[in-house]
Design a protein around this motif. Structure first.
Motif, short mmCIF file in Angstrom:
data_model
loop_
_atom_site.label_atom_id
_atom_site.label_comp_id
_atom_site.label_asym_id
_atom_site.label_seq_id
_atom_site.Cartn_x
_atom_site.Cartn_y
_atom_site.Cartn_z
N UNK A 244 1.01 -1.31 -0.04
CA UNK A 244 -0.02 0.06 0.10
C UNK A 244 0.81 1.15 -0.05
N UNK A 245 1.87 1.23 0.77
CA UNK A 245 2.76 2.36 0.79
C UNK A 245 3.33 2.58 -0.36
N UNK A 246 3.96 1.61 -1.19
CA UNK A 246 4.60 1.64 -2.33
C UNK A 246 3.92 2.25 -3.57
N UNK A 247 2.41 2.21 -3.61
CA UNK A 247 1.61 2.52 -4.46
C UNK A 247 1.90 4.12 -4.79
N UNK A 248 1.71 4.78 -3.67
CA UNK A 248 2.32 6.35 -3.72
C UNK A 248 3.26 6.39 -4.20
N UNK A 249 4.33 5.80 -4.16
CA UNK A 249 5.94 5.78 -4.49
C UNK A 249 5.82 5.62 -5.83
N UNK A 250 5.10 4.60 -6.50
CA UNK A 250 5.49 4.05 -7.79
C UNK A 250 4.26 4.89 -8.80
N UNK A 251 3.33 5.09 -8.38
CA UNK A 251 2.22 5.78 -9.03
C UNK A 251 1.99 7.22 -8.60
N UNK A 252 2.49 8.10 -8.29
CA UNK A 252 2.68 9.42 -7.59
C UNK A 252 1.49 10.27 -8.32
N UNK A 253 1.25 10.28 -9.60
CA UNK A 253 0.48 11.13 -10.24
C UNK A 253 -0.66 10.58 -10.73
N UNK A 254 -0.98 9.41 -10.43
CA UNK A 254 -2.42 8.60 -10.77
C UNK A 254 -3.53 9.03 -10.05
N UNK A 255 -4.71 9.11 -10.60
CA UNK A 255 -5.76 9.41 -9.98
C UNK A 255 -6.49 7.91 -10.07
N UNK A 256 -7.22 7.44 -9.15
CA UNK A 256 -7.90 6.07 -9.20
C UNK A 256 -8.83 6.01 -10.27
N UNK A 257 -9.26 4.57 -10.90
CA UNK A 257 -10.26 4.56 -11.57
C UNK A 257 -11.53 5.03 -11.20
#
Length: 315
Positions: A244-257
């Motif tokens: 969960x923590x890594x999602x913000x690091x690997x996809x920082x500019x992503x809006x959720x679907x």
């Protein structure tokens, strides 16, 4: 177009949104015969100019076939089934008369029960689940924007190894796993942690985790999901809290679907995300107050989006 380094596959993408266009586009770019099945404006753009793949590694137009008709799955070795979760049974019934004998229908959808639901509609065809980790969006008709990642975890089936090899040769990380149910739950938990709050705050992941209270809510959501999974006999692989923590690091500019759906005034898949955890929790006697709150708030936001014109989706 490069010739495929593994035996060529005939691929149809049912529901050619951002996810389907990424995987279909990567396979077409590698030389496989791909047909996208989607909305008219998107199909027209792909037919006229190819699919623009605006990725972190390249930006180019990839030529492939495109159709608005479910019948275009005819002759495909593999159907990448990418429709929204609420449309699973309807779309399955649309492709059923046209599927080739021996075709594999591979579900690249959010949620954990889509493949099971699809099997009830396609009892004479092989259906396999896949877990998708990719940050993508449609920037316009015929224009895919890729923000990062792209891994797939695929359930064993007669063509699964061939599909995985084709994806790897096309530059996509893919593996076949005996614990896809656990991997689906791991992905569900990530979606439950991020999707609703990204939608409600209209905020990308990297900014979301900087907001007061956001990570505490995520911890509550994850704990509830793990409790429901445990009660349901699901073995969730890996360190979920780290993932969960890594999602913000690997996809920082992503809006959720879910955020993308609400910002376009469309219904979301929240019933199959936090709502599914609530449903299973109720059935198993596991309290899920954090997931129930997020599910309820997104349903209210959906109602508002349906009756009020949404603002433009941020670039």
């Amino acid at each position: 177009m490069n010739p495929p380094s593994s035996p060529s596959l005939r691929i149809a993408v049912m529901g050619a949104g951002a996810v389907g266009c990424f995987y279909g586009g990567m396979l077409a770019r590698a030389g496989h015969a791909v047909t996208l099945i989607g909305r008219a404006a998107h199909v027209q753009a792909v037919r006229a100019h190819g699919l623009r793949m605006d990725t972190r590694q390249f930006d180019e137009a990839v030529a492939m076939a495109a159709s608005t008709e479910a019948a275009a799955v005819a002759g495909a070795d593999v159907v990448l089934f990418c429709v929204k979760s609420p449309d699973t049974e309807t779309a399955g019934a649309q492709i059923r008369p046209h599927l080739a004998p021996g075709a594999l229908v591979l579900c690249l959808q959010n949620g954990v029960d889509n493949a099971d639901r699809l099997r009830t509609v396609l009892p004479d065809h092989e259906v396999a689940a896949a877990v998708v980790y990719v940050a993508t969006e449609m920037a316009g008709p015929g224009h895919l924007r890729h923000h990062g990642r792209g891994e797939l975890v695929i359930e064993p089936a007669h063509r699964s190894e061939a599909v995985a090899r084709a994806l790897i040769a096309a530059g996509v990380s893919a593996e076949v796993s005996d614990n896809v149910r656990g991997a689906l739950w791991a992905k569900l938990i990530l979606n439950c942690a991020y999707n609703a709050m990204s939608a409600l705050g209209r905020i990308v992941y990297g900014e979301l985790v900087q907001q007061p209270g956001a990570t505490a809510v995520m911890r509550d959501v994850v704990a509830e999901c793990l409790a429901v999974a445990d009660a349901d006999g699901v073995v969730v692989p890996g360190d979920v809290n780290l993932a969960v923590r890594r999602i913000a690091e690997t996809m920082p500019g992503q809006y959720s679907s879910t955020a993308q759906d609400l910002m376009r005034g469309k219904p979301s898949e929240i019933d199959h995300l936090n709502g599914y955890v609530v449903q299973r929790g109720d059935a198993l006697g596991v309290p899920t107050p954090a997931n129930r709150t997020l599910w309820t708030l997104v349903k209210l936001a959906e109602r508002h989006a349906a009756i009020s014109p949404p603002p433009a989706l941020p670039a």
